[in-house]
Design a protein around this motif. Structure first.
Motif, mmCIF file in Angstrom:
data_model
loop_
_atom_site.group_PDB
_atom_site.id
_atom_site.type_symbol
_atom_site.label_atom_id
_atom_site.label_comp_id
_atom_site.label_asym_id
_atom_site.label_seq_id
_atom_site.Cartn_x
_atom_site.Cartn_y
_atom_site.Cartn_z
ATOM 1 N N UNK A 106 0.829 -1.224 0.000
ATOM 2 C CA UNK A 106 0.000 0.000 0.000
ATOM 3 C C UNK A 106 0.851 1.257 0.000
ATOM 4 N N UNK A 107 1.821 1.302 -0.892
ATOM 5 C CA UNK A 107 2.629 2.514 -1.037
ATOM 6 C C UNK A 107 2.778 2.859 -2.515
ATOM 7 N N UNK A 108 3.069 4.137 -2.760
ATOM 8 C CA UNK A 108 3.453 4.573 -4.105
ATOM 9 C C UNK A 108 4.836 5.196 -4.007
ATOM 10 N N UNK A 109 5.651 4.941 -5.027
ATOM 11 C CA UNK A 109 6.979 5.544 -5.075
ATOM 12 C C UNK A 109 7.004 6.439 -6.304
ATOM 13 N N UNK A 165 6.685 7.955 3.912
ATOM 14 C CA UNK A 165 7.406 6.871 4.589
ATOM 15 C C UNK A 165 8.895 6.901 4.262
ATOM 16 N N UNK A 166 9.211 7.351 3.062
ATOM 17 C CA UNK A 166 10.624 7.332 2.666
ATOM 18 C C UNK A 166 10.945 8.457 1.714
ATOM 19 N N UNK A 167 12.207 8.870 1.743
ATOM 20 C CA UNK A 167 12.670 9.919 0.832
ATOM 21 C C UNK A 167 14.040 9.554 0.291
ATOM 22 N N UNK A 168 14.248 9.851 -0.979
ATOM 23 C CA UNK A 168 15.591 9.839 -1.534
ATOM 24 C C UNK A 168 15.967 11.301 -1.709
ATOM 25 N N UNK A 179 16.393 7.590 2.871
ATOM 26 C CA UNK A 179 15.883 7.675 4.245
ATOM 27 C C UNK A 179 14.522 6.993 4.332
ATOM 28 N N UNK A 180 14.280 6.293 5.440
ATOM 29 C CA UNK A 180 12.993 5.629 5.631
ATOM 30 C C UNK A 180 12.840 4.453 4.698
ATOM 31 N N UNK A 181 11.600 4.051 4.414
ATOM 32 C CA UNK A 181 11.374 2.900 3.542
ATOM 33 C C UNK A 181 9.901 2.629 3.394
ATOM 34 N N UNK A 182 9.556 1.362 3.095
ATOM 35 C CA UNK A 182 8.129 1.036 2.897
ATOM 36 C C UNK A 182 7.538 0.469 4.178
ATOM 37 N N UNK A 183 7.891 1.041 5.302
ATOM 38 C CA UNK A 183 7.363 0.551 6.580
ATOM 39 C C UNK A 183 6.805 1.737 7.354
ATOM 40 N N UNK A 205 17.461 18.392 -1.313
ATOM 41 C CA UNK A 205 16.641 18.295 -2.532
ATOM 42 C C UNK A 205 16.022 16.896 -2.559
ATOM 43 N N UNK A 206 14.721 16.842 -2.675
ATOM 44 C CA UNK A 206 14.017 15.554 -2.661
ATOM 45 C C UNK A 206 13.934 15.030 -4.089
ATOM 46 N N UNK A 207 14.416 13.803 -4.306
ATOM 47 C CA UNK A 207 14.389 13.259 -5.673
ATOM 48 C C UNK A 207 13.471 12.056 -5.808
ATOM 49 N N UNK A 208 12.995 11.532 -4.687
ATOM 50 C CA UNK A 208 12.060 10.401 -4.733
ATOM 51 C C UNK A 208 11.260 10.371 -3.430
ATOM 52 N N UNK A 209 9.971 10.080 -3.564
ATOM 53 C CA UNK A 209 9.098 10.087 -2.382
ATOM 54 C C UNK A 209 8.332 8.763 -2.326
ATOM 55 N N UNK A 210 8.333 8.144 -1.151
ATOM 56 C CA UNK A 210 7.512 6.949 -0.946
ATOM 57 C C UNK A 210 6.375 7.326 -0.009
#
Ligand SMILES: Cc1cc2nc3c(=O)[nH]c(=O)nc-3n(C[C@H](O)[C@H](O)[C@H](O)COP(=O)(O)OP(=O)(O)OC[C@H]3O[C@@H](n4cnc5c(N)ncnc54)[C@H](O)[C@@H]3O)c2cc1C
Length: 463
Positions: A106-109, A165-168, A179-183, A205-210
């Motif tokens: 139940x996550x989107x990246x 939940x997570x950031x690149x 940082x973080x993850x799918x938990x 700078x945020x390059x990916x968001x979970x």
């Protein structure tokens, strides 16, 4: 590295066509939606397409000592994405891939340039949704993370920080971090994800968001309750939250704002004139459920509650009209702007303090002989005020009083739009110096050269 060499280096990273300089810069890349934007001063606009390119851009800017400003969709309301000091604008408009919809977890990246509308579209048919609902659906996920965007659904679903939940990320010197993850839980070291949410592009700078997704409830109804006084609306809010029905949206709209947004949208709510004439404020309650029967029961219970709490009447809006009213409410900012509002502010107070806060606002407006209208995410105490005060000195004094009144009632000067440049003076003036000093040290730890989004929030470069 001088400016020409930096631009050459950036072109070698992203390609000639993805760096705009001078007259080739699109003016739309240099402003956001704030009503008092600073004058932009940019070296260039660069559009990376990958995390690696962002890291290389940051490393190049860092070695040249040139500031950087992240840019999502430019829908921010506080001037936070406007380049100052000859900054390089890092536009995330070419990083808008939805990398994965993970139905098992139940996550989107997503990449940071993906807009809320695009993510919502991609989730249609999955039974899931990303529930954070700021009024402007063209806003990007990266911008939402950086501002900790909220919106109408915060009363039930929370704000951006409750779903990230997570950031690149890339630090100012080009260092990459995952940082973080799918938990949903972690007790492992400092929570850097949460520190970065709401940091307005000043730390990384945020390059990916979970993001965490939630169930999309299929049945929905909108109840509209006119009240004779704003006080009664405000008093009804805490009562409604504890009915156990759990409204998805709980908005208050004063009668002037209601007249403005419905007229701008050409929306007829079919409220009898006698009721409209007596109503000073409206409460909009959106309920959702898994089944039509359960929704009917909940709607009847809430309508009964609203009547007991003093509503002149309660209207159950037909599906389309309810959706249109919410859409019209989302346009309230543009209606206020078109009517000459000088400021839109978003003070937040504890929800039980909405009534006292609005009383203070009325008193301040009367004393300043100024016109202030409002609406807001009443369920979470987030009051949006449209201020009409053309005199610059009077305007500044008035805003400070409105912020101070919110703080005195246990609130904060921004519930969701952020500090940016628009509220920087007030933030510095009204914030505990010990906190400002700690923020300075945090900023230094992340960005010792002070290159990321300089001149924003309290964060300087003093160690
Ligand atoms: C009509 C209207 C209604 C609105 N309603 C709401 C509302 O209900 N609730 C709410 O919270 N907001 C609302 N907003 C404000 C706005 O939509 C949000 O602040 C949104 O989060 C901004 O996203 P953006 O992509 O446009 O960011 P931008 O305006 O481009 O940037 C905002 C900030 O994020 C930073 N940033 C952007 N991308 C990144 C990245 N990848 N990495 C690091 N930093 C980054 C920028 O540097 C800047 O500091 C509304 C705005 C409008 C115009």
């Amino acid at each position: 590295m001088d400016e020409a060499n930096l631009i050459a280096a950036l072109r070698s990273i992203v390609g000639e066509g993805s760096v705009d300089v001078g007259a080739s810069i699109n003016p739309d890349d240099l402003h956001d939606e704030s009503l008092h934007p600073p004058v932009p001063v940019a070296t260039c606009v660069v559009r990376p397409t990958s995390h690696e390119q962002v890291a290389a851009i940051a490393a190049a800017c860092s070695s040249a000592g040139v500031p950087m400003v992240a840019r999502g969709s430019g829908t921010g309301l506080s001037g936070a994405a406007v380049p100052l000091d000859g900054a390089v604008v890092i536009s995330f408009s070419s990083m808008r891939r939805i990398l994965e919809i993970d139905l098992a977890n139940h996550v989107a990246v997503v990449e940071p340039g993906v807009t809320l509308a695009e993510l919502d579209e991609a989730l249609r048919g999955t039974g899931l949704r990303y529930p954070v609902h700021p009024g402007e659906r063209s806003g990007s996920l990266g911008g939402n993370v950086a501002t900790n965007a909220g919106g109408m659904r915060a009363v039930r679903d929370g704000v951006t920080r409750h779903h990230v939940l997570g950031l690149r990320v890339v630090l100012a010197d080009g260092t990459s971090l995952d940082l973080g993850g799918r938990f949903v839980k972690s007790s492992t070291g400092y929570d850097l994800v949460q520190l970065l949410v709401g940091s307005e592009g000043t730390l990384a700078l945020v390059t990916q968001v979970t993001v965490k997704l939630s169930v999309r409830l299929p049945e929905q109804v909108t109840l509209l309750a006119p009240f004779a006084t704003l006080d009664e609306v405000s008093a009804a809010i805490p009562e409604l939250v504890v009915t156990g029905v759990d409204p998805a949206i709980l908005e208050y709209i004063d009668f002037l704002t209601m007249a403005g947004i419905t007229s701008a949208a050409g929306l007829d709510l079919a409220i009898p004139p006698s009721v409209a004439d007596a109503a000073l404020a409206y409460l909009v309650v959106v309920l959702e459920s898994t089944s039509a029967e359960r929704l009917d029961e909940d709607a009847a219970a809430v309508a009964e509650h609203l009547s007991r709490l003093g509503a002149i009447d309660v209207y159950s809006l037909r599906e389309r009209t309810g959706v249109d009213l919410i859409a019209a409410r989302e346009r309230a900012f543009y209606v206020a702007k078109a009517n000459g509002a000088t400021d839109i502010i978003d003070v937040v107070v504890p929800r039980a303090q909405v009534a006292p806060y609005l009383a203070r606002v009325a008193e301040i407006a009367a004393r300043h002989q100024t016109f202030i209208t409002g609406c807001g995410h009443a369920g979470d105490g987030n009051v949006h005020l449209s201020v009409f005060e053309a005199d610059e000195a009077a305007r500044r004094a008035l805003l400070l009083e409105l912020f101070e009144a919110g703080i005195e009632l246990g609130g904060a000067i921004s519930g969701e739009h952020g500090i940016g440049v628009a509220k920087l003076d007030a933030y510095r003036a009204l914030t505990d110096p010990a906190r400002l000093a700690l923020e300075e040290r945090l900023k230094f730890a992340f960005d010792p050269q002070g290159l990321l989004n300089p001149g924003r929030s309290s964060r300087g470069t003093t160690p």
